[in-house]
Enzyme design. Sequence first.
Site, PDB file in Angstrom:
ATOM      1  N   ASP A 483       0.812  -1.217   0.000  1.00  0.00           N
ATOM      2  CA  ASP A 483       0.000   0.000   0.000  1.00  0.00           C
ATOM      3  C   ASP A 483       0.843   1.263   0.000  1.00  0.00           C
ATOM      4  O   ASP A 483       0.343   2.356  -0.256  1.00  0.00           O
ATOM      5  CB  ASP A 483      -0.875   0.032   1.257  1.00  0.00           C
ATOM      6  CG  ASP A 483      -2.193  -0.687   1.051  1.00  0.00           C
ATOM      7  OD1 ASP A 483      -2.711  -0.657  -0.069  1.00  0.00           O
ATOM      8  OD2 ASP A 483      -2.702  -1.264   2.025  1.00  0.00           O
TER       9      ASP A 483
HETATM   10  C1  BGC Z   1       0.456   1.319   6.452  1.00  0.00           C
HETATM   11  C2  BGC Z   1       0.085   0.143   5.598  1.00  0.00           C
HETATM   12  C3  BGC Z   1      -1.388   0.111   5.367  1.00  0.00           C
HETATM   13  C4  BGC Z   1      -1.841   1.451   4.783  1.00  0.00           C
HETATM   14  C5  BGC Z   1      -3.304   1.529   4.472  1.00  0.00           C
HETATM   15  C6  BGC Z   1      -0.115   2.593   5.875  1.00  0.00           C
HETATM   16  O1  BGC Z   1       0.151   3.650   6.721  1.00  0.00           O
HETATM   17  O2  BGC Z   1       1.850   1.422   6.566  1.00  0.00           O
HETATM   18  O3  BGC Z   1       0.543  -1.052   6.235  1.00  0.00           O
HETATM   19  O4  BGC Z   1      -1.706  -0.924   4.485  1.00  0.00           O
HETATM   20  O5  BGC Z   1      -1.499   2.481   5.664  1.00  0.00           O
HETATM   21  O6  BGC Z   1      -4.103   1.474   5.575  1.00  0.00           O
HETATM   22  C1  NOJ Z   2      -1.624  -3.550   5.499  1.00  0.00           C
HETATM   23  C2  NOJ Z   2      -2.791  -3.657   4.576  1.00  0.00           C
HETATM   24  O1  NOJ Z   2      -3.950  -4.036   5.304  1.00  0.00           O
HETATM   25  C3  NOJ Z   2      -2.518  -4.645   3.474  1.00  0.00           C
HETATM   26  O2  NOJ Z   2      -3.590  -4.673   2.573  1.00  0.00           O
HETATM   27  C4  NOJ Z   2      -1.225  -4.311   2.772  1.00  0.00           C
HETATM   28  O3  NOJ Z   2      -1.020  -5.275   1.779  1.00  0.00           O
HETATM   29  C5  NOJ Z   2      -0.074  -4.245   3.730  1.00  0.00           C
HETATM   30  N1  NOJ Z   2      -0.369  -3.354   4.814  1.00  0.00           N
HETATM   31  C6  NOJ Z   2       1.231  -3.816   3.076  1.00  0.00           C
HETATM   32  O4  NOJ Z   2       1.240  -2.479   2.751  1.00  0.00           O
END
Ligand code: BGC
Ligand code: NOJ
Length: 810
Positions: A483
């Site tokens: 993400d």
């Molecule tokens: C986090 C991710 C997460 C994303 C969306 C980010 O701040 O590091 O792990 O998937 O937010 O919620």
């Molecule tokens: C948390 C999110 O819930 C997931 O969808 C994502 O793949 C990982 N972070 C990595 O960014």
Amino acid sequence: MKFGHFDDQNREYVITTPKTPYPWINYLGSESFFGLVSHQAGGYCFFRDAKLRRLTRYRYNNVPTDSGGRYFYISEGKDYWSPSYMPVKRELESFECRHGLGYSKITGKRGGLKAELLFFVPLGHTAEVHQVTLTNESSAKKSFKLFSFAEWCLWNAQDDSANFQRNFSTGEVEIDGSTLYHKTEYRERRDHYALYHVNAPIAGFDTDRETFFGLYNGFGEPDVVAAGESKNSVASGWSPIASHCLVVELAPGETKTFVFTLGYVEVPRDQKWEKPGVINKQPAKKLIEAFSTPAQVTAALAKLREHWNGLLGLYALSSKDEKLNRMVNIWNPYQCMVTFNMSRSASYFESGIGRGMGFRDSNQDLLGFVHLVPERARERIIDIASTQFADGSAYHQYQPLTKRGNNDIGSGFNDDPLWLILGVAGYIKETGDWGILDEQVPFDNDENNKATLLEHCKRSFDHVLNNLGPHGLPLIGRADWNDCLNLNCFSETPDESYQTTGNRVGRTAESVFIAGMFVHIGPEYAALCQKKGQADEAKRALGEVKKMEETVLRDGWDGEWFLRAYDFFGKKVGSRECPPGDAQILIEPQGFCVMGGIGVETGQAKQALDAVKERLDTRYGIVLNNPPYAEYHVELGEISSYPPGYKENAGIFCHNNPWIMIAETVIGRGDRAFEYYKKIAPAYLEEISEIHRTEPYVYSQMIAGKDAVNHGEAKNSWLTGTAAWNFVAASQYLLGVRPEFEGLSVKPCIGTEIPEFTVTRKCRGATYNIKVKNVRGNGDVKLTVDGKAISGNLVPYAAAGAVVNVECEA
Ligand code: BGC
Ligand code: NOJ
């Protein structure tokens, strides 16, 4: 250092000191009513939705960190204390917290008085039961008071923590004997109330927080408890609470048990009132009667245990490695179920007021719980697919209450569609329910625009092909699995979301990771088509997969490992050509490309995994990238926003470590796969709990990487796709028992450290007893099924009820 121990017989983790390195929590509830409870009785409960129907108040990120819970206070003469240590913090003669499957038991002893608090949510009820058992272990008679305490949340947890100009005037309660009711907003639009009851006459009560504590006191010093007497306060506005006072006398050796019920009740709108201003208590009384004796509590707890026995009997491992046994048999499936129930909503790191259900997350979670609750997996698949758009793209999230796609976040995460195929395939492999592919499922919840689930899978597959970039690799969109790799967003303004900002239209930024996914998941789609009589479509799909594989080897190979992406400007991401302050290698494509079989024949797979070992592996697990990004790159997004070593910037992301474990089994390196497994599996980290800090019985999302100050320290425990993927890696690839479309694949690849093991696997109603002798440990197997040698590794599915004996030399 350890702070407790596993009790595998009882399927419990036993915490033996209140001073763990972080609050260690458990979950109560399995259907619609849920609670979080820490080893010090902190936490809260809610009905269905942690944001909109929160019953009790909890203060995140407070001082001290775990503030708010279901507290009991014992007041004896001038002394008062809490059996859970917090919040009074008076030293205890003994302390123990047993976190079990769906229940927790906290026992504290002081002055020869032992108090055991049992917390659980009985199946079929919308309430927490708190059973308090008091035993006088001294030689003198004891006379003391027991106070309960719960603080009501004014239902909407977000509003509750922000809208004080209104909240301080709305609180309302009713008192009826030993039942304290919370009825804020019931007079207007709410048709539900809460209650806290005890099955004994009370000496007093309090429902007003300020009266109970005194305005300038904390949880640990309530005026009422210090005085040893309730003030019978009736809350009007401010902060309503529920506290009972019981007078208890115990002869030496005597035990008394009290049952408290903290429950949620809905009332039909036309039956809300008993008389003007007085709530209809009939439904509450039913609940109260169900738990008016300890015998009822014992029976309900036994039922809960039965429930879990059934679930955990579906995959049972017996080996000489007790840590592996307890992960595979107890804690990993338990975490998968909790993740199924909670998605990413409520933990000690997720405040319950944030995210909805992730499209990608939910499909991956399913891989971990499909064997436990296949019918609920089916429902989940239909819910997820119903939010997909007609062009195959998907809302990144949907809301659990409405099951509608979330417009705030929208779509454009180009890995999302493919996860649906993986989820559907996983479900069919487990159940054999091919009929699900014929279900008519709407696009974007529009009943006038429907297609079969198989057609949804086709749209997913084609979405990738319709969105290829200059090299023929898939366009990344807002992000893929990571993400935080935001190649089109270019966020320069504080406070805006990295993911949903911008999104340039230039169709240039490409993801090698999605290409790897496509090659891994594409054949699953082809298999679905083949089975449904669409041989031509299956052939087309396999042709596209082949083409993508060639594209990856041509433009996604960096020489020694797989490239991560091309950015908006066509520059390489995760390449040895990148400067030293940037990541030169990232984990995701190494895992998924090899899982898809890319470069297995031609050597690149092994090279890529060797590069992972050399550049990404640490003593605590495999980091996401190396080197970490030293500076913020607007063209790369959130990944470069984190300080080096944390989260997506070179943290050990436990979610994708299992991809590497699986990849290692693809090239037959079982010993290395197992080595990686043990580095992050919590049971193996119990001895270093002072470093790891989060619970030693569940995975955390992230462990600080080698570039972080606190290397080895974990964060974000419980709600993470890590649970599902590690279960898949361990049960299906290392231990090697994996449902396939046409049979149960038995292909262990775990090295030779464990000379032999047995797995009992129930699948499609039959039971497979699988005995494995590990002589090679590299995935090369010889099988005997019911005494007859078979070629290959696929045990044909047997009829429901059958017992199949499999011998495997691996
Ligand atoms: C986090 C991710 C997460 C994303 C969306 C980010 O701040 O590091 O792990 O998937 O937010 O919620
Ligand atoms: C948390 C999110 O819930 C997931 O969808 C994502 O793949 C990982 N972070 C990595 O960014």
